[in-house]
Design a protein around this motif. Structure first.
Motif: not given
Length: 214
Positions: A18-19, A22-23, A25-26
């Motif tokens: 998940l992390k 998210r990274t 996507a960032r």
């Protein structure tokens, strides 16, 4: 390993994934922002990393090159707008006329381009700058998006809502060209998004409409 320890390990893996997502996507969000403002030639990974609040080398964990990152942004911009338009048309009232559906498409296109998505703005502004070798997926999406518009215009013509003296292909390309160009000149100082949409809808409706269609 006990059932409990196995469950904890799975949770750790899930949390790590998940992390990572998210990274990634960032990074993509940051790249879309930079690409939409600085263009293809001016987009540097250092600027993307700064916008994403990462160190530049970290980007290579998720993307093997600057080109692969830009390719993903360019594809995502068109794909997202296509999905948004498809959803809007699916949810439209059943009693809408074919011309009304074109006006809905104008609304969705402009709002997504100017208000919603850096990805779409980046795709539109940089379509002519990106090397062909990294535009394959974007071009395929553009064809699908264009096909939606072709069907909308053809349906309105079949229903007698479009003037018979117009070449439908040229009319469609002129509409999309005008809508895309808004990304180059519009700022909030030029008027609200609502004003832009309303003006575009009025101009396009009047330009297309058969003389006996209100």
């Amino acid at each position: 390993m006990t059932i409990e320890s196995t469950a904890k390990a799975e949770l750790r893996i899930t949390g790590k994934e998940l992390k990572s997502a998210r990274t990634r996507a960032r990074i993509l969000d940051a790249a879309a922002q930079v690409l939409s403002t600085k263009g293809y030639a001016g987009t540097r990974l250092a600027d993307v990393a700064k916008a994403a609040e990462l160190r530049a080398p970290a980007i290579y964990y998720y993307f093997d090159s600057r080109e692969s990152l830009i390719e993903e942004v360019m594809w995502s911009g068109v794909a997202d707008m296509r999905h948004r338009l498809e959803d809007a048309l699916d949810e439209a009232a059943a009693d809408q006329t074919s011309m009304d559906r074109i006006m809905l498409a104008v609304d969705v296109h402009l709002r997504h381009e100017l208000e919603v998505s850096d990805y779409t703005t980046a795709s539109i502004r940089n379509a002519g700058q990106i090397p062909e070798r990294i535009r394959t997926r974007q071009i395929a999406e553009e064809k699908q998006y264009g096909e939606i518009w072709r069907r909308l215009v053809q349906a309105a013509a079949d229903d007698g809502e479009i003037r018979g003296d117009l070449d439908l292909f040229i009319a469609r390309m002129m509409i999309l060209g005008a809508l895309n160009w808004a990304a180059e000149w519009w700022t909030p100082r030029r008027g609200s998004i609502d004003e832009v949409v309303a003006t575009a809808q009025a101009a396009i409706r009047q330009g297309l409409a058969a003389h006996d269609v209100e």
